[in-house]
Design a protein around this motif. Structure first.
Motif, PDB file in Angstrom:
ATOM      1  N   GLY A   1      -1.634   1.508  -5.896  1.00  0.00           N
ATOM      2  CA  GLY A   1      -2.274   2.791  -5.653  1.00  0.00           C
ATOM      3  C   GLY A   1      -3.657   2.805  -6.258  1.00  0.00           C
TER       4      GLY A   1
ATOM      5  N   LEU B   1      -4.781  11.617  -1.057  1.00  0.00           N
ATOM      6  CA  LEU B   1      -3.416  12.122  -1.181  1.00  0.00           C
ATOM      7  C   LEU B   1      -3.316  13.302  -2.139  1.00  0.00           C
ATOM      8  CD1 LEU B   1      -1.644   8.646  -1.574  1.00  0.00           C
ATOM      9  CD2 LEU B   1      -1.914   9.965   0.536  1.00  0.00           C
TER      10      LEU B   1
ATOM     11  N   THR C   1       0.827  -1.204   0.000  1.00  0.00           N
ATOM     12  CA  THR C   1       0.000   0.000   0.000  1.00  0.00           C
ATOM     13  C   THR C   1       0.866   1.260   0.000  1.00  0.00           C
ATOM     14  OG1 THR C   1      -1.832  -1.077   1.158  1.00  0.00           O
ATOM     15  CG2 THR C   1      -1.694   1.316   1.331  1.00  0.00           C
ATOM     16  N   GLY C   2       0.589   2.161  -0.931  1.00  0.00           N
ATOM     17  CA  GLY C   2       1.340   3.409  -1.005  1.00  0.00           C
ATOM     18  C   GLY C   2       2.680   3.273  -1.703  1.00  0.00           C
TER      19      GLY C   2
ATOM     20  N   PRO D   1      -3.997   5.620  -1.112  1.00  0.00           N
ATOM     21  CA  PRO D   1      -2.906   4.640  -0.987  1.00  0.00           C
ATOM     22  C   PRO D   1      -3.278   3.263  -1.532  1.00  0.00           C
ATOM     23  CG  PRO D   1      -3.168   5.867   1.066  1.00  0.00           C
ATOM     24  CD  PRO D   1      -4.338   6.213   0.202  1.00  0.00           C
TER      25      PRO D   1
ATOM     26  N   TRP E   1       2.298  10.840  -6.086  1.00  0.00           N
ATOM     27  CA  TRP E   1       2.845   9.587  -5.543  1.00  0.00           C
ATOM     28  C   TRP E   1       4.266   9.751  -5.013  1.00  0.00           C
ATOM     29  CZ3 TRP E   1      -0.342   5.998  -4.291  1.00  0.00           C
ATOM     30  CH2 TRP E   1       0.084   4.694  -4.030  1.00  0.00           C
TER      31      TRP E   1
ATOM     32  N   LEU F   1       2.128   9.757   3.421  1.00  0.00           N
ATOM     33  CA  LEU F   1       2.525   8.913   2.293  1.00  0.00           C
ATOM     34  C   LEU F   1       3.966   8.445   2.449  1.00  0.00           C
ATOM     35  CD1 LEU F   1       2.010   7.650  -0.480  1.00  0.00           C
ATOM     36  CD2 LEU F   1       2.620   9.855  -1.510  1.00  0.00           C
TER      37      LEU F   1
ATOM     38  N   LEU G   1       4.105   5.664   4.841  1.00  0.00           N
ATOM     39  CA  LEU G   1       3.621   4.418   4.243  1.00  0.00           C
ATOM     40  C   LEU G   1       4.708   3.737   3.421  1.00  0.00           C
ATOM     41  CD1 LEU G   1      -0.015   5.063   2.944  1.00  0.00           C
ATOM     42  CD2 LEU G   1       0.704   3.588   4.821  1.00  0.00           C
ATOM     43  N   LYS G   2       5.521   4.530   2.746  1.00  0.00           N
ATOM     44  CA  LYS G   2       6.579   3.953   1.918  1.00  0.00           C
ATOM     45  C   LYS G   2       7.666   3.318   2.767  1.00  0.00           C
ATOM     46  CE  LYS G   2       5.736   7.156  -1.930  1.00  0.00           C
ATOM     47  NZ  LYS G   2       5.119   6.187  -2.842  1.00  0.00           N
TER      48      LYS G   2
END
Length: 395
Positions: A300, A319, A295-296, A310, A331, A339, A342-343
């Motif tokens: 997406g 986002l 996710t993220g 996400p 992104w 975000l 999340l990455k």
């Protein structure tokens, strides 16, 4: 996404992935989950409208007109950006994507740009003519959602005859030469139908099936109490693994996957470790390439109104909007703190997730479910691994 056939039945070896240098632009579709660059597969909910009213619909769809959908030209602009960004797959979803008159035009536009185009559909609108058109434009795959056999499916879908129409759509796709698979969201009301889904695959010569763990989103948020208990989830994985292996033993080679619960990966590894330690080591290598929840990162979502999320289940976390900024900019926006977390979610999860030995292959599991339990960075309530299993040393 955990490939039961890939991992448990040996359909994929680590060398199969490495020969493509793990680059998403080079990998065949069935190996994309093992890419190193994790360019996002984008789910586009191109319309909210649907001809059915499923009790577990994450988009709360109905058969009515919804305002503010992206126009055809806005969609083409988005596809231009996605193709340039390197997104390998555009998944046309809904609602029901076949209710948008420009689906064929936009899917062809995506394939002409070098993207793989797939659709997620309830199957009821796929006539022979539509299937022929889908084949003509180079569609890679059609995923048809089924919730069980006829009585179960029709009850879930809110329409008598939905099952027979879906089967007809599947047959039309197969006759047109399109790869088609099933999507099955598991809960306590349909788990008893899982064996019958394997029987259906054999009967209809269906090549692929994805078993989705329940995500508490949209209308499915009311079904949280109907999710499987942890022990039931373990039995489900045993059943899916055993039935998949039985098909391989019979000379068949279906692609069987589970989706939205990355505890399935360590569970399969531990299961194989008892039977075949050498293959278990290969499974672990593939799981580490997969990296768990994406996710993220590698998945997406763009909604019908252009909002970017996400993933397709997390509609309370917008986002940005592709009408204002390209998806590629949204992104990669380093100013978006959520975000960016999340990455790198492995750095931010708490509780038993933070100390779990499987964090590198699970990725912290599904954050949307964790948020539904009260803490977006807390443990996923659907993780069924025991305290002993998450603390035992990997070998």
């Amino acid at each position: 996404m955990i490939g039961i056939s890939k991992l448990y039945c040996g359909a994929v070896e680590p060398s199969d992935v490495l020969r493509y240098n793990r680059h998403s632009g080079s990998l065949p579709s069935h190996l994309l989950q093992f890419s190193a660059d994790k360019k996002p597969v984008v789910v586009w909910n191109m319309t909210r409208r649907c001809n059915l009213k499923c009790i577990h619909c994450y988009s709360n769809s109905a058969d009515i007109d919804y305002p503010d959908e992206l126009t055809t030209q806005e969609a083409k602009k988005m596809i231009d950006d996605l193709a340039a960004f390197g997104s390998p797959v555009l998944l046309f979803s809904g609602g029901e994507p076949l209710m948008r008159k420009d689906l064929l035009e936009l899917a062809k536009y995506a394939t002409d740009k070098g993207m793989r185009a797939v659709i997620s559909t309830n199957g009821t609108l796929i006539t022979k003519d539509i299937a022929a058109e889908l084949k003509k434009i180079g569609l890679s795959y059609v995923g048809v959602s089924l919730d069980g056999l006829q009585p179960t499916h029709d009850r879930f879908r809110g329409r008598k005859g939905a099952f027979e129409k879906a089967i007809e759509g599947i047959r039309n796709c197969r006759e047109a030469g399109i790869k088609v698979g099933l999507r099955f969201t598991v809960n306590r009301h349909n788990v008893a139908d899982v064996p019958a889904m394997f029987d259906l695959m054999r009967k209809e010569k269906i090549e692929r099936m994805c078993f989705y763990h329940l995500v508490y989103s949209g209308r499915a948020s009311k079904l949280r109490e109907e999710d499987l208990a942890h022990e039931e989830s373990r039995r489900l994985l045993d059943l899916i693994a055993d039935r998949t292996k039985a098909m391989f033993d019979d000379g068949l080679a279906p692609e069987i996957l589970t989706v939205d619960n990355h505890a399935d990966g360590p569970y399969l590894y531990l299961k194989m470790k008892e039977k075949d330690p050498a293959r278990a080591a290969e499974i672990l290598e593939l799981l580490e390439m997969n990296e768990g929840n994406s996710t993220g990162v590698g998945i997406g979502c763009v909604s019908w109104d252009g909002e970017v999320y996400p993933d397709q289940f997390w509609r309370n976390r917008p986002l940005g909007n592709v009408r204002k900024r390209p998806f590629s900019e949204i992104w990669t926006d380093e100013k978006n703190e959520f975000l960016m977390k999340l990455k790198e979610k492995k750095k931010h999860v708490t509780g038993r997730c933070a100390t779990c030995v499987w964090l590198s292959v699970c990725g912290g599991n599904f954050r949307a479910r964790a948020e539904s339990a009260g803490d977006v960075w807390g443990p996923d309530p659907a993780c069924y691994l025991t305290d002993e299993e998450i603390s035992s040393k990997k070998e």
